[in-house]
Design an enzyme around this catalytic site. Structure first.
Site, mmCIF file in Angstrom:
data_model
loop_
_atom_site.group_PDB
_atom_site.id
_atom_site.type_symbol
_atom_site.label_atom_id
_atom_site.label_comp_id
_atom_site.label_asym_id
_atom_site.label_seq_id
_atom_site.Cartn_x
_atom_site.Cartn_y
_atom_site.Cartn_z
ATOM 1 C CG ASP A 1 -1.861 1.128 1.292
ATOM 2 O OD1 ASP A 1 -2.174 1.678 0.233
ATOM 3 O OD2 ASP A 1 -2.324 1.468 2.404
ATOM 4 C CD GLU B 1 -4.810 1.533 -2.440
ATOM 5 O OE1 GLU B 1 -4.932 0.767 -1.477
ATOM 6 O OE2 GLU B 1 -5.048 2.751 -2.383
ATOM 7 C CG ASP C 1 -0.904 2.959 6.076
ATOM 8 O OD1 ASP C 1 -0.952 3.785 5.164
ATOM 9 O OD2 ASP C 1 -1.174 3.215 7.260
#
Lengths: 179, 179
Positions: free
Chosen positions: A7, A68, A141
């Site tokens: 992430d 992501e 996260d």
């Protein structure tokens, strides 16, 4: 199938390694956060992200990296940092010949919770359940990175079948075409 | 003072090396474009940008790298590619300990033409004149990279004085503060 989920972020990059195949119990191998100091120069922060990601790649030797996908409709400054950290992550993986897959936040949420609009707590709860953890990984996260890795393991078979179908179609198509 | 200017982009990165000091005749040492194939995977394109920038750093050993500052109000896809190529460029420089400076497009235009709203042709014409070239460098990305390097050489003395003043002020300030 061993996947490193990332992430991306300049202040915090969530990282998580999950092993398994679709339809079987998944195993978490590692989870954490790569941090860079907010007061450091941008170039130095990118070097720190590179070093952090390299350590995770060295230690876990993943076969895939799932990152992501960044959209730019959000806050300008945040998006730039995310795009930069994401670029460094993709660079590290590609340099080693590790395939990189991008998944959108809603794809990830839908994969682990059944809803593309699930909130952070719901994603954390499902990650905890799916990986049989004793508590939700923190910060968020880190949980998101694990969710990305799970999403990739579950989506990969469908993506591979699609790619195979496209490859077959492309191989056959030219004969039938007149142009 | 030797500066590598980089106009970042995923399809084309303009690169130009200029040597000189503010107030003296400037010299162009090299100019070109780092290209990556549009049909390659994103990770591979970032690896190609890295290799290209590394070659320029190896060949010209600049003391500074000046990169165009990316804004996200433009086209979403373009901005992402620009941010990614910019991140790789800053990473390459920072890894070598080369200071990276970011300049906005209007700062660069104002530096070389006197107007922050100058068009491409005007920037190309001034770069040609200032570096005593026989023709404007092409493509425009290459001319923009040279303009960035020139901008950095001309702005650097002022920036350095400002940084020194801030450093002096910061060093003195705590004594006068009560909090």
């Amino acid at each position: 199938m061993r996947v490193l989920g990332v992430d991306p972020g300049l202040t915090r990059c969530g990282v998580g390694v999950v092993e398994g195949v679709a339809g079987r119990q998944l195993t978490m191998l590692g989870v954490g956060v790569v941090r860079t100091p907010a007061d450091a120069e941008l170039g130095q922060r990118l070097v720190a992200v590179e070093q952090g990601i390299e350590q995770w790649l060295d230690e876990y030797r993943p076969e895939f990296v799932a990152v992501e996908r960044v959209f730019s409709q959000h806050n300008v400054r945040t998006v730039m940092g995310t795009a930069q950290a994401s670029a460094v992550t993709m660079l590290c993986a590609a340099r080693r010949g590790i395939p990189v897959a991008l998944h959108t936040p809603s794809e990830v949420k839908a994969a682990v919770t059944g809803s593309g609009r699930a909130d952070k707590a719901q994603v954390g709860a499902m990650v905890t359940r799916l990986l049989r953890l004793s508590a939700p990984p923190k910060p968020a996260d880190a949980a998101d990175a694990l969710a990305l890795a799970i999403c990739h393991i579950w989506r990969a078979p469908a993506q591979n079948r699609l790619q195979q179908a496209v490859a077959l179609h492309t191989a056959k198509a030219p004969k039938g075409r007149t142009a």
